[in-house]
Design a protein around this motif. Sequence first.
Motif, mmCIF file in Angstrom:
data_model
loop_
_atom_site.group_PDB
_atom_site.id
_atom_site.type_symbol
_atom_site.label_atom_id
_atom_site.label_comp_id
_atom_site.label_asym_id
_atom_site.label_seq_id
_atom_site.Cartn_x
_atom_site.Cartn_y
_atom_site.Cartn_z
ATOM 1 N N ILE A 1 -16.845 53.564 -28.366
ATOM 2 C CA ILE A 1 -15.580 53.656 -29.097
ATOM 3 C C ILE A 1 -15.169 55.113 -29.208
ATOM 4 N N MET A 2 -13.872 55.358 -29.054
ATOM 5 C CA MET A 2 -13.342 56.712 -29.133
ATOM 6 C C MET A 2 -12.682 56.921 -30.501
ATOM 7 N N THR A 3 -12.598 58.183 -30.909
ATOM 8 C CA THR A 3 -11.997 58.513 -32.196
ATOM 9 C C THR A 3 -10.592 57.923 -32.307
ATOM 10 N N GLY A 4 -10.367 57.178 -33.378
ATOM 11 C CA GLY A 4 -9.061 56.567 -33.612
ATOM 12 C C GLY A 4 -8.907 55.190 -33.023
ATOM 13 N N ALA A 5 -9.852 54.762 -32.201
ATOM 14 C CA ALA A 5 -9.752 53.437 -31.587
ATOM 15 C C ALA A 5 -10.075 52.348 -32.609
ATOM 16 N N VAL B 1 -10.777 51.752 -26.910
ATOM 17 C CA VAL B 1 -10.059 53.028 -26.796
ATOM 18 C C VAL B 1 -8.796 52.979 -27.629
ATOM 19 N N ALA B 2 -8.325 54.161 -28.028
ATOM 20 C CA ALA B 2 -7.118 54.258 -28.844
ATOM 21 C C ALA B 2 -5.929 53.677 -28.092
ATOM 22 N N GLY B 3 -5.140 52.886 -28.804
ATOM 23 C CA GLY B 3 -3.940 52.311 -28.223
ATOM 24 C C GLY B 3 -4.141 50.972 -27.564
ATOM 25 N N GLU B 4 -5.376 50.474 -27.540
ATOM 26 C CA GLU B 4 -5.667 49.179 -26.918
ATOM 27 C C GLU B 4 -6.325 48.264 -27.939
ATOM 28 N N PRO B 5 -6.101 46.939 -27.840
ATOM 29 C CA PRO B 5 -6.779 46.027 -28.764
ATOM 30 C C PRO B 5 -8.281 46.034 -28.510
ATOM 31 N N GLN C 1 -14.018 57.104 -36.766
ATOM 32 C CA GLN C 1 -13.855 58.498 -37.174
ATOM 33 C C GLN C 1 -14.490 59.456 -36.178
ATOM 34 N N MET C 2 -15.355 58.942 -35.316
ATOM 35 C CA MET C 2 -16.082 59.758 -34.337
ATOM 36 C C MET C 2 -16.137 59.029 -33.001
ATOM 37 N N ASP C 3 -16.333 59.799 -31.919
ATOM 38 C CA ASP C 3 -16.710 59.189 -30.647
ATOM 39 C C ASP C 3 -18.152 58.696 -30.772
ATOM 40 N N GLY C 4 -18.395 57.455 -30.350
ATOM 41 C CA GLY C 4 -19.752 56.931 -30.453
ATOM 42 C C GLY C 4 -19.804 55.468 -30.066
ATOM 43 N N TYR C 5 -20.653 54.715 -30.788
ATOM 44 C CA TYR C 5 -20.798 53.284 -30.536
ATOM 45 C C TYR C 5 -20.521 52.521 -31.824
ATOM 46 N N ALA C 6 -19.654 51.495 -31.730
ATOM 47 C CA ALA C 6 -19.448 50.578 -32.845
ATOM 48 C C ALA C 6 -20.598 49.579 -32.855
ATOM 49 N N VAL C 7 -21.186 49.372 -34.029
ATOM 50 C CA VAL C 7 -22.358 48.501 -34.134
ATOM 51 C C VAL C 7 -22.280 47.682 -35.416
#
Length: 433
Positions: free
Chosen positions: A118-122, A102-106, A73-79
């Motif tokens: 991680i980017m929003t929507g990724a 990034v969005a559009g990539e696995p 939901q936000m730009d940040g770090y997945a943890v």
Amino acid sequence: MSKPRRSVADHRAAVAALLVAAGLDPAAPTRLGAEDLPLTACSLTGDPARWRGRILADDIAAATSLPLFDNAQMDGYAVRAADLTGATADAPVSLDVRPASVAGEPATGLQSGQAVPIMTGAPLPAGADAVVPIEHTDPPRFGPHARVRMAASVMPGTYVRRAGSDVAAGELLLRAGDALTPAAFGVLAAVGARTVSVRRRPKVLLTVTGHEVRQPGETLAPGQIYDANSFSLWSALTEVGADVVVAPCESDEPERLRAVLQEHLPGADLLITVGGVSAGAREVVRDVLAPLGVWFGSVAMQPGGPQGLGTVPTDGGVVPAICFPGNPVSCLVSFEMFLRPLLAALATGFPPAVLARPAAHVPLAEPLVSPRDMHQVRRGIVDAEGRVRALGGASSHLLHAYARSSVLIHVPAGVEHLAAGDDVETWRIDGCC
């Protein structure tokens, strides 16, 4: 001795009864059937008027979940939220930075002790269950650094859009009878819909008659005029959801009108003619349709007194016909008074009463005089003090005054004089309400 005029209420009821008898019952618009329209064509190559205001014919289930996958939901770090247990400003947790999602990539996977930019929507990486916004990290920006520090704990699910949190695959997405609003278009596209079944709109053949009528842009000979009625009534009809075929008859010769009807009437649900309905000579609509049983007479309304209605035979049965007078204001007022809410109901499925023009009683700014035995419809505006002021006179040729007006002013039969300050019924026609 002249025949008595039909009241406005009686003629309105006669028009409604004609449509019902022809299978165009506003209370049962689904009788018109349905049609499938390609979704991509609506925005990429299609005519917007073909789609605007369409009504779904069937329930639609979601072909996929929305969102389709867990994402940020936000730009940040997945943890992993568990990795940040006990983190504080005085005792931050440091995590290894992995390749970004990034969005559009696995997404790549994530293990304990790691953080994925991680980017929003990724997509959320496998193993992650929360996102920490970039501004809450140290350093507070993405870069080539190998480690990132976080000074607060997070709950699982923080800033994560869960798959199916909007709608789950197989769940009811939209109902039959729902309008195709901008959001409805968006959600259909989001689940990958290719086509959508919508209620078929009533198909109207509009034929404006007159030997003197020519199309805009043509050179006028003496005595000729440009065809305003085809354009104004086409606009009024499409505004309420009708599919309109415009086929003018620039002649007062009966054989020319018969040829227009023979070519264009098959397949139509409704015929609307304009002009040629009075009691004078060379009234082409009356000359052609009266022998077929179409009624012509006078309604106690100003403007718009001469009217006609009935059915016209075709190879496939009969088509109801509504015949309006030819003066431009008479034509538009007749449409508003007798047909507009009925056609809108057929196109949308809502009751005609719900679709009627917004009405209000407003004090007059100036006196008005009206024929005692007529329902007079004047055009006007509401001023800054909330009073209504008539524009132009009562004549049926004053189309410019109509174009400048925001309301129709109704003076019922039996009323001859109204003083400034008297309340009158008005219908809002400018689309503001």
